[in-house]
Design a protein around this motif. Sequence first.
Motif, PDB file in Angstrom:
ATOM      1  N   ALA A  29       0.833  -1.204   0.000  1.00  0.00           N
ATOM      2  CA  ALA A  29       0.000   0.000   0.000  1.00  0.00           C
ATOM      3  C   ALA A  29       0.867   1.253   0.000  1.00  0.00           C
ATOM      4  CB  ALA A  29      -0.921  -0.010   1.219  1.00  0.00           C
ATOM      5  N   VAL A  30       1.918   1.246   0.782  1.00  0.00           N
ATOM      6  CA  VAL A  30       2.831   2.394   0.827  1.00  0.00           C
ATOM      7  C   VAL A  30       3.538   2.552  -0.516  1.00  0.00           C
ATOM      8  CG1 VAL A  30       4.932   3.304   1.904  1.00  0.00           C
ATOM      9  CG2 VAL A  30       3.167   2.240   3.325  1.00  0.00           C
ATOM     10  N   ASP A  90     -10.416   5.072  -4.828  1.00  0.00           N
ATOM     11  CA  ASP A  90      -9.464   4.825  -5.922  1.00  0.00           C
ATOM     12  C   ASP A  90      -9.568   3.374  -6.384  1.00  0.00           C
ATOM     13  OD1 ASP A  90      -7.386   4.706  -7.684  1.00  0.00           O
ATOM     14  OD2 ASP A  90      -5.910   5.622  -6.367  1.00  0.00           O
ATOM     15  N   ASN A  91     -10.219   3.153  -7.525  1.00  0.00           N
ATOM     16  CA  ASN A  91     -10.377   1.794  -8.055  1.00  0.00           C
ATOM     17  C   ASN A  91      -9.044   1.202  -8.501  1.00  0.00           C
ATOM     18  OD1 ASN A  91     -13.181   1.769  -7.662  1.00  0.00           O
ATOM     19  ND2 ASN A  91     -13.559   2.774  -9.645  1.00  0.00           N
ATOM     20  N   ALA A  92      -8.134   2.073  -8.991  1.00  0.00           N
ATOM     21  CA  ALA A  92      -6.824   1.586  -9.424  1.00  0.00           C
ATOM     22  C   ALA A  92      -6.044   1.004  -8.246  1.00  0.00           C
ATOM     23  CB  ALA A  92      -6.037   2.732 -10.063  1.00  0.00           C
ATOM     24  N   TYR A  93      -6.232   1.600  -7.099  1.00  0.00           N
ATOM     25  CA  TYR A  93      -5.568   1.108  -5.870  1.00  0.00           C
ATOM     26  C   TYR A  93      -6.048  -0.310  -5.548  1.00  0.00           C
ATOM     27  CZ  TYR A  93      -4.644   0.762  -0.810  1.00  0.00           C
ATOM     28  OH  TYR A  93      -4.257   0.355   0.435  1.00  0.00           O
ATOM     29  N   GLU A  96      -4.691  -2.818  -8.302  1.00  0.00           N
ATOM     30  CA  GLU A  96      -3.272  -3.152  -8.202  1.00  0.00           C
ATOM     31  C   GLU A  96      -2.968  -3.978  -6.947  1.00  0.00           C
ATOM     32  OE1 GLU A  96       0.956  -0.731  -8.016  1.00  0.00           O
ATOM     33  OE2 GLU A  96      -0.600  -0.158  -9.460  1.00  0.00           O
ATOM     34  N   MET A  97      -3.641  -3.671  -5.860  1.00  0.00           N
ATOM     35  CA  MET A  97      -3.380  -4.411  -4.626  1.00  0.00           C
ATOM     36  C   MET A  97      -3.877  -5.847  -4.704  1.00  0.00           C
ATOM     37  SD  MET A  97      -1.750  -2.437  -2.570  1.00  0.00           S
ATOM     38  CE  MET A  97      -1.978  -3.178  -0.972  1.00  0.00           C
ATOM     39  N   ASN A  98      -4.950  -6.090  -5.445  1.00  0.00           N
ATOM     40  CA  ASN A  98      -5.504  -7.443  -5.554  1.00  0.00           C
ATOM     41  C   ASN A  98      -4.942  -8.238  -6.720  1.00  0.00           C
ATOM     42  OD1 ASN A  98      -7.209  -7.133  -3.324  1.00  0.00           O
ATOM     43  ND2 ASN A  98      -8.820  -6.201  -4.567  1.00  0.00           N
ATOM     44  N   GLY A  99      -4.371  -7.558  -7.708  1.00  0.00           N
ATOM     45  CA  GLY A  99      -3.868  -8.244  -8.886  1.00  0.00           C
ATOM     46  C   GLY A  99      -2.362  -8.406  -8.881  1.00  0.00           C
ATOM     47  N   GLY A 100      -1.841  -9.225  -9.799  1.00  0.00           N
ATOM     48  CA  GLY A 100      -0.393  -9.426  -9.935  1.00  0.00           C
ATOM     49  C   GLY A 100       0.221  -9.995  -8.676  1.00  0.00           C
ATOM     50  N   LYS A 101       1.253  -9.316  -8.200  1.00  0.00           N
ATOM     51  CA  LYS A 101       1.959  -9.774  -7.004  1.00  0.00           C
ATOM     52  C   LYS A 101       1.349  -9.193  -5.723  1.00  0.00           C
ATOM     53  CE  LYS A 101       6.408 -10.308  -9.360  1.00  0.00           C
ATOM     54  NZ  LYS A 101       7.839  -9.917  -9.372  1.00  0.00           N
TER      55      LYS A 101
END
Length: 401
Positions: A29-30, A90-93, A96-101
């Motif tokens: 998150a940071v 923020d949907n992008a947040y 990104e936090m749930n996807g990929g790594k």
Amino acid sequence: MRCCAHIINLIVKEGLKEIDESVLRIRSAVKYVRSSPSRASRFQKCVELEKIQYKGLPCMDVETRWNSTYQMLEVALKHRKAFELLALKDNAYIGEMNGGKGKGVPSDSDWEYAESIVPFLRLFSDATIRVSGTLYVTSDMYMKEVFAIGRFIRHSCDSVDFSTMSMAERMRVKYEKYWGNPDSVNMLLLIAIVLNPMQKIEYVNYFLDYFFGEEKGGELKSKLSKCIKLLYQQYQSSEEASEADTQDVQANNINTDLHGMGFFLQATGRRTNTRSELDRYLQEECEPYSHKFDILNWWKVNSTRFPILGNMAREVLAIPVSTVASESAFSTGGRVLDLYRSSLTPRMVEALVCTGDWLKEDLFSALDDDGEVLQQVDQDIFSSNDGACSMAASIDNLDDD
């Protein structure tokens, strides 16, 4: 004796070997907030909406610096409400936090875990800074910090939180390796605490029983009492030899010994006070405990009452307990990733440190044939910040032993 700051560093690194996923989610998150100016701006709006008073942005940690993980968590906790609001706006947040790594958005349990370990890490960070000072530290700090850390680790081993308990157990193993053997306790460091008028010998005896049990603790207490008396006698004999020379001069000089006191003491072998300074010092009440107590000033003022002990204190309290400054104790990263370059990624920090190392190596290779020039360049480099970084990096890579 081993460097106190370096051992503290090893103990905490052992505890943080297996970082909980809660810390990984907060770190992600940071990282998201610090990855671009636009994201930082959106996060700052959340901070303003939540009316958070803390002005700084969350800071990234560096894997080679355990204290930076503590600082990251401490600042992130102050922005907890802003992170929660960011997840709503923020949907992008979220993506990104749930996807990929990504490990997901930090949950309530993640923040609670961070709150539980921040005080744990703060103790070690503060202890490292205290024993790494250059203008105020006295040797009585060493074993007092050892006692405080050991007591805190013991208490944390009984924690109901499994993650905190497992971290404390790993730290306890490392603590016992360096400070848990009663046969390797440095008596001079215990004597330094006895020479602190706020603690004296009762404080030391209590913690020897607490950490080593009645049997081993009793042996250490007996050994401590014997050692401090022997050390006192050594200083006393030196002082008496000096006094005897003075009295001989006075006894043979009527003009300086008008009432014959020096002549009387020399002839009878009597002393003006039968109780030793050590006995009088130990039997006096301890000074009231205070964080601002100036032990060196106390001995300066009271050296007229305890001249022999004053000489002991002047030399024993001056023993250095740490061989490195606090930043070097954590890692060389502190010299590269300062407050003005706190957004550098771990990859960039590694590149900066390695490049400085390689440049220095090329310089040494070019001058290898000229011994005198090489020696001069060596001195110049190690007096500079780059040399300090390389030395600190070497310290970081040392094996535990």
